[in-house]
Motif scaffolding. Structure first.
Motif, short mmCIF file in Angstrom:
data_model
loop_
_atom_site.label_atom_id
_atom_site.label_comp_id
_atom_site.label_asym_id
_atom_site.label_seq_id
_atom_site.Cartn_x
_atom_site.Cartn_y
_atom_site.Cartn_z
N LEU A 21 0.84 -1.19 0.00
CA LEU A 21 0.00 0.00 0.00
C LEU A 21 0.87 1.24 0.00
O LEU A 21 1.96 1.26 0.58
CB LEU A 21 -0.91 0.02 1.23
N GLN A 22 0.36 2.28 -0.66
CA GLN A 22 1.07 3.56 -0.70
C GLN A 22 0.07 4.68 -0.46
O GLN A 22 -1.04 4.66 -0.99
CB GLN A 22 1.76 3.74 -2.05
N GLY A 23 0.47 5.65 0.36
CA GLY A 23 -0.37 6.80 0.65
C GLY A 23 0.46 8.06 0.70
O GLY A 23 1.53 8.07 1.31
N ALA A 24 -0.01 9.12 0.06
CA ALA A 24 0.72 10.39 0.01
C ALA A 24 2.14 10.20 -0.51
O ALA A 24 3.08 10.85 -0.04
CB ALA A 24 0.74 11.05 1.39
N GLY A 25 2.30 9.28 -1.45
CA GLY A 25 3.61 9.05 -2.06
C GLY A 25 4.58 8.26 -1.22
O GLY A 25 5.74 8.11 -1.59
N GLN A 26 4.11 7.73 -0.08
CA GLN A 26 4.98 6.99 0.82
C GLN A 26 4.41 5.60 1.08
O GLN A 26 3.19 5.41 1.09
CB GLN A 26 5.14 7.73 2.16
N PRO A 27 5.29 4.60 1.31
CA PRO A 27 4.78 3.26 1.65
C PRO A 27 4.03 3.29 2.97
O PRO A 27 4.39 4.02 3.89
CB PRO A 27 6.06 2.42 1.76
N VAL A 28 2.99 2.50 3.05
CA VAL A 28 2.21 2.35 4.28
C VAL A 28 2.41 0.92 4.78
O VAL A 28 2.21 -0.03 4.03
CB VAL A 28 0.72 2.63 4.03
N ALA A 29 2.83 0.80 6.02
CA ALA A 29 3.09 -0.53 6.59
C ALA A 29 1.82 -1.38 6.52
O ALA A 29 0.74 -0.92 6.89
CB ALA A 29 3.56 -0.40 8.02
N ALA A 30 1.97 -2.60 6.06
CA ALA A 30 0.83 -3.51 5.93
C ALA A 30 1.29 -4.94 6.13
O ALA A 30 2.46 -5.27 5.91
CB ALA A 30 0.17 -3.36 4.55
N VAL A 31 0.36 -5.77 6.57
CA VAL A 31 0.60 -7.20 6.75
C VAL A 31 -0.36 -7.94 5.84
O VAL A 31 -1.57 -7.68 5.84
CB VAL A 31 0.40 -7.63 8.21
#
Length: 206
Positions: free
Chosen positions: A115-125
């Motif tokens: 996942l990516q939000g605001a151009g940055q990776p978002v931690a996900a499992v």
């Protein structure tokens, strides 16, 4: 802890905390089957509450037919549970899917998503939700709820119930982010008169 709970409630009722939401979009060859706390806008878009949430997503690639007499062939992965935590973001599912037939088949067997939000990776499992048999007409919300009752690595972090002896009282601890989410929902459901009564009760206790 009680003071913290009351303060959150006051902030909500006074409009100091606006209930934000997370919007999720997946690529064309993916489908959102269900979400933990939110609603589907269509197969590729969903709106979820802030905080820790889940998506149930499936890859559905299409291999075009080689001639007019054959039908296109669809390749599907097993449903994937993706747990993340975000607030007020627009998230996009990222996946490096090959374009050749063999590559698509390999990807469907072991789909990797992020996942990516605001151009940055978002931690996900990410974890597979194994399904036996036909998936047509499947109750996906029920299957996700069933998954969360197990020990899957992408299950929501909820307070586990513990056995108590007769006469004992069991006290369940509620995470702060879950408590805040519940208060936000109660705030939206309350009418103006109820909000005023709550403020009158809570202010002296701060």
């Amino acid at each position: 802890m009680k003071r913290h709970q009351v303060w959150i409630g006051i902030m909500l009722l006074c409009g100091g905390v606006a209930q934000a939401e997370v919007r999720v979009e997946v690529p064309q060859d993916f489908r959102i089957l269900t979400v933990s706390d939110g609603k589907l806008q269509d197969d590729r878009h969903a709106v979820l509450a802030d905080g820790e949430q889940q998506l149930l997503v499936r890859y559905e690639g299409v291999i075009p037919s080689r001639n007019s007499s054959d039908n296109d062939r669809q390749i599907r992965s097993e449903p994937q549970v993706i747990r993340y935590e975000a607030r007020g973001l627009q998230l996009k599912l990222q996946a490096a899917v090959p374009t050749d037939e063999n590559g698509m088949e390999r990807y469907a067997k072991a789909p990797a998503m992020s996942l990516q939000g605001a151009g940055q990776p978002v931690a996900a499992v990410q974890d597979e939700l194994a399904i036996k048999g036909m998936q047509i007409g499947m109750d996906w919300p029920a299957r996700l709820a069933e998954y969360n009752r197990g020990a899957g690595k992408a299950a929501l972090m909820t307070a586990a119930a513990t056995a108590t002896a007769p006469g004992e009282t069991q006290t369940a601890s509620v995470p702060a982010n879950e408590l805040e989410r519940q208060l936000q929902q109660l705030f939206l459901q309350a009418d103006p008169e109820l909000r005023k009564r709550f403020i009158g009760w809570a202010v002296p206790r701060l």
